[in-house]
Scaffold this active site. Structure first.
Site, PDB file in Angstrom:
ATOM      1  N   GLN A 111      49.382  70.217  20.978  1.00 29.15           N
ATOM      2  CA  GLN A 111      50.626  70.736  21.555  1.00 29.15           C
ATOM      3  C   GLN A 111      51.687  69.638  21.632  1.00 29.15           C
ATOM      4  O   GLN A 111      52.832  69.917  21.970  1.00 29.15           O
ATOM      5  CB  GLN A 111      50.367  71.294  22.961  1.00 29.15           C
ATOM      6  CG  GLN A 111      49.481  72.524  22.971  1.00 29.15           C
ATOM      7  CD  GLN A 111      49.258  73.088  24.359  1.00 29.15           C
ATOM      8  OE1 GLN A 111      48.116  73.364  24.722  1.00 29.15           O
ATOM      9  NE2 GLN A 111      50.309  73.287  25.149  1.00 29.15           N
ATOM     10  N   CYS A 158      51.318  76.825  33.014  1.00 30.55           N
ATOM     11  CA  CYS A 158      51.769  76.465  34.357  1.00 30.55           C
ATOM     12  C   CYS A 158      52.276  75.034  34.302  1.00 30.55           C
ATOM     13  O   CYS A 158      51.694  74.208  33.637  1.00 30.55           O
ATOM     14  CB  CYS A 158      50.562  76.568  35.288  1.00 30.55           C
ATOM     15  SG  CYS A 158      50.605  75.512  36.726  1.00 30.55           S
TER      16      CYS A 158
END
Ligand code: CDP
Length: 784
Positions: free
Chosen positions: A221, A369
């Site tokens: 990522q 989150c």
């Protein structure tokens, strides 16, 4: 002001179909496991069956003798190259391969490399490891008791405590509590869960002895950050490392950390001079990679008798597992947990968190989150409902009474955040109206008379997303800006590259829409590329809903730099003064003479063919954007449940989600993000937990026990929105990806507790499995 663009241009606000889906729905995506290189070999981890044990010996002889096996790497081999341990993002260190002892079940003990996958798997079985079992700690409370077995013998500190962190005014808060007429409290555990992305983690490490270059195809990522980590830890010059993150099948924070499999594959490729592929199995992914949550929390609210909140006090024990490998780049050990005052105007608050080691897999990742925001939102939304129960007040009314009023924005919270913008009551009103709240309450009253169980749960959450800003966020010292580089080709088509990396969020579409919005070049003519460190500008990656607030902003700013140059070229072409030009998406025209105009395509051509004197050729720009603040999306979710008294099963009858993420780039993509996040929230609330038995054996380490919701369990989501733009974002957007995961667990649990509250139930810990409800129904004597 945001100009409206035509559907042909497809700027902000158009629900254009996702460009990337063309290849995905044809099965033409390119994932790490699709990478096949000549001479490629395969790696397989040997993992510990014990949660805590001393390593007495590792015998690799039998494995090495198996035909096709090329190498077996152990922790001791790595120690010789000073690679047995690696730094974590939370200023701890973590074993790559175990040396001395193992600290959790499934920990990486050895890495076998063979000519094919099957041989590697067979050889892993032949590695003989002798263990001496040690006492196991799975309960973080017990881990803090005096005399508890010491887990991390490598540390100077000789106990299992990692950190104590506090924020807010302890004294002032205590004073308020001493005098407060009403005190409500809730003890809530947010269980350990796991993002379980469809694609597990993996890589292909390819070191070329001919060029000295290392190329790593990996499920990352944050490709640039990983490249820098490999350079710093491995001592390889950063210019000789290329990280390529191809298509990613879901990340959700799970693909942020550096895992031992990546490091071992690189070491193996450097040693053998051939490409080495390592792909986790599903169970390996669930058992050893970044988990989420595992927070044992208590919240207390001090209030007036009429429900006006006066103070909030929060105490939390954070179970970090064997290493503090929380993948979070804030300077606060518990990330952004201090957003726990939520949507409410608390005059004072105090929050403290203690981190603890246990014999569990390390992690603590930001699963959809921004670093502990989900835990915070769940806690405050649960606590508010408990206060409503104590006061016998309607939970919607209590929220309304305590919302931060719109005129107080930008709002400084008592725990130190400056909320950029918010307008909470309209979002709640729409949600209540849409679900028919008043009628539902009447229905509930009638049902209760008949002994039937239904509940309504509200969650009015506030989010905090968009890491940076640089003053509070860094990864190993690297500041958390993000970037965009745009090049306009002579024919007016464009290529833009970002430092972020999509894992299914649709960046190839939405970033193109930002360029379309700012320059009027049709989104179809803009190609977006991410994930290749040789070509993309440096960036810190995608997680924590940061792409729109950071790279999205950089894209707009870079496009505006191009527009500034385009204006000079247009003035030259139209033989007028720059100040006499007006812009509408796609063209500059002379004020008062709209027919005298130059399109962005005319201008692009001129930038290469008819360059104004004194101006350099070409039309491109780059921007590194450090956001001045985070963005604070919000919303209200309302859930209606019916409970089967015969089985304890909870059925979600309706769920209305009203979100506010400021100005929206692509409404269809945003809706998709919300549907996905709500489904994950549903799973966490009702189905999922990574639990451990007393010996540290993982319960929930496969999809037989760790359940994923299918279309059968997933209810119909009803969505709506309000729009409160972020005042500091270049086009007023806030992130959205994580809101539904952050906001929904409390709505589900509040609904179930509401259904049972008249029986004296105040709280139930997630996951709310039917057996748990059934036990309560039996205990209360209402089971059918
Ligand atoms: O960082 P990540 O991409 O996971 O999260 P995000 O910035 O919240 O964006 C998720 C997706 O929603 C992206 O494709 C965004 O461009 C899109 N989005 C949008 O269309 N409008 C917004 N205001 C926020 C996000």
């Amino acid at each position: 002001m945001i100009h409206k663009t035509s559907p042909e241009i497809g700027g902000m606000g158009h629900s254009i179909k996702r460009k990337e889906d063309l290849r995905f729905i044809q099965g033409k995506g390119n994932y790490v496991d699709d990478v096949h290189l000549p001479g490629m070999v395969y790696g397989q981890m040997v993992r510990s069956p014990y949660a805590h044990a001393r390593l007495k010996s590792i015998n690799t002889e039998k494995a090495k003798k198996l035909p096709g096996v090329l190498a077996v790497i152990t922790g001791e081999d790595l120690a010789k190259a000073n690679l047995a341990w690696m730094p974590t993002l939370s200023h701890d260190k973590q074993m790559v391969l175990a040396t001395g002892k193992v600290l959790f079940q499934s920990q990486e003990v050895a890495f076998v490399v063979a000519e094919d996958r099957y041989t590697a798997a067979d050889a892993a079985e032949l590695v003989e490891v002798e263990y001496e079992e040690l006492p196991v700690l799975v309960d973080p409370h017990k881990a803090l008791e005096p005399g508890a077995p010491l887990l991390r013998e490598d540390r100077e500190q000789k106990d299992n405590h990692i950190f104590h962190w506090e924020v807010g005014d302890r004294q002032a808060t205590e004073q308020v509590f001493q005098n407060a007429p009403v005190k409500a409290s809730v003890k809530a555990f947010f269980p350990r869960c796991h993002p379980a992305p469809l694609e597990t983690c993996g890589c292909v490490a390819d070191f070329s002895r001919a060029t000295g270059r290392l190329t790593v195809y990996m499920t990352s990522q944050a490709p640039h950050a990983h490249r820098t980590v490999f350079a710093l830890v491995g001592g390889i010059p950063e210019n000789n490392i290329r990280v390529i993150s191809p298509d990613i099948g879901g990340g959700f924070g799970n693909k942020v950390p550096v895992y031992p499999g990546y490091v071992c594959s690189i070491v193996a490729s450097l040693t053998l001079g051939v490409p080495v592929k390592w792909i986790e199995t599903r169970s390996e992914n669930l058992q050893s990679t970044g988990f989420a949550r595992d927070y044992h929390m208590t919240a207390e609210i001090a209030a007036d008798r009429d429900g006006k909140m006066q103070a909030l006090r929060v105490k939390t024990l954070a179970d970090h597992g064997a290493f503090n490998a929380a993948a979070q780049p804030t300077k606060f050990p518990a990330g952004l947990f201090s957003i726990c005052t939520g949507s409410y105007d608390y005059p004072t608050a105090f929050c403290e968190v203690d981190g603890v080691y246990t014999n569990k897999a390390p992690g603590g990742i930001a699963y959809r989150c921004s670093f502990r925001v989900t835990e915070a939102a769940y806690l405050i939304e649960r606590a508010v409902d408990v206060l409503a129960l104590d006061l016998k007040m309607d939970p919607a009314e209590l929220r309304r009474k305590n919302f931060i009023p719109p005129e107080k924005f930008p709002y400084k919270s008592s725990l130190g955040w400056t909320y950029d913008s918010g307008n909470y009551e309209p979002a709640m009103n729409i949600a209540l109206e849409k679900i028919g709240y008043k009628d539902l309450r009447k229905e509930q009253e009638e049902k209760r008379k008949k002994g039937e169980l239904m509940g309504i749960g509200i969650s009015s959450f506030t989010e905090i997303v968009g890491a940076g800003p640089a003053h509070s966020f860094d990864i190993l010292g690297i500041k958390m800006f993000d970037s965009c580089e745009i090049r306009i080709h002579p024919t007016g088509k464009a290529m833009a590259r970002m430092g972020t990396k999509s894992q299914g969020q649709g960046h190839e579409t939405t970033y193109a829409q930002i360029v379309a919005q700012e320059l009027g070049i049709p989104a179809a003519d803009v190609t977006i590329e991410e994930g290749d460190t040789d070509t993309a500008p440096y960036g810190l990656g995608t997680y924590a809903s940061r792409s729109t607030p950071t790279s999205g902003a950089a894209t707009a700013v870079a496009a505006r730099k191009i527009r500034d140059k385009a204006k000079k070229i247009a003035a030259y072409l139209l033989e007028c003064n720059e100040n006499d030009l007006e812009w509408e998406p796609g063209k500059f025209y002379v004020k008062g003479s709209p027919s005298k105009s130059k399109t962005i395509q005319d201008i692009a051509f001129a930038a290469y063919t008819n360059i104004p004197p004194g101006l350099e050729a070409g039309l491109e720009a780059v921007d590194y954007y450090d956001p001045p603040n985070l963005t604070f999306p919000f919303g209200t979710y309302v859930c209606v449940v019916d409970i089967d008294k015969g089985t304890g099963e909870v059925k979600v009858r309706r769920f209305v989600a009203v979100d506010d993420c400021g100005n929206i780039i692509n409404p269809m993509i945003v809706e998709g993000q919300i549907h996905g996040g709500l489904t994950e929230g549903l799973a966490i609330a009702f189905m999922q937990q990574i639990d451990y038995d007393e010996s540290g054996n993982i319960q929930g380490g496969s999809f037989q026990d760790y359940l994923l919701p299918t279309a059968v369990e997933t209810p119909h989501w009803e969505t709506d929105k309000t729009c409160t733009p972020s005042p500091h974002h270049p086009f007023g957007a806030k992130g959205v990806g994580e809101s539904p995961n952050v906001g929904s667990p409390a709505a589900f649990v509040n609904a179930v507790v509401d259904a049972l509250s008249h029986l004296g139930v105040k709280h139930i810990d997630m996951p709310i499995a039917p057996w748990k409800v059934w036990n309560i129904l039996k205990e209360k004597g209402v089971a059918a």
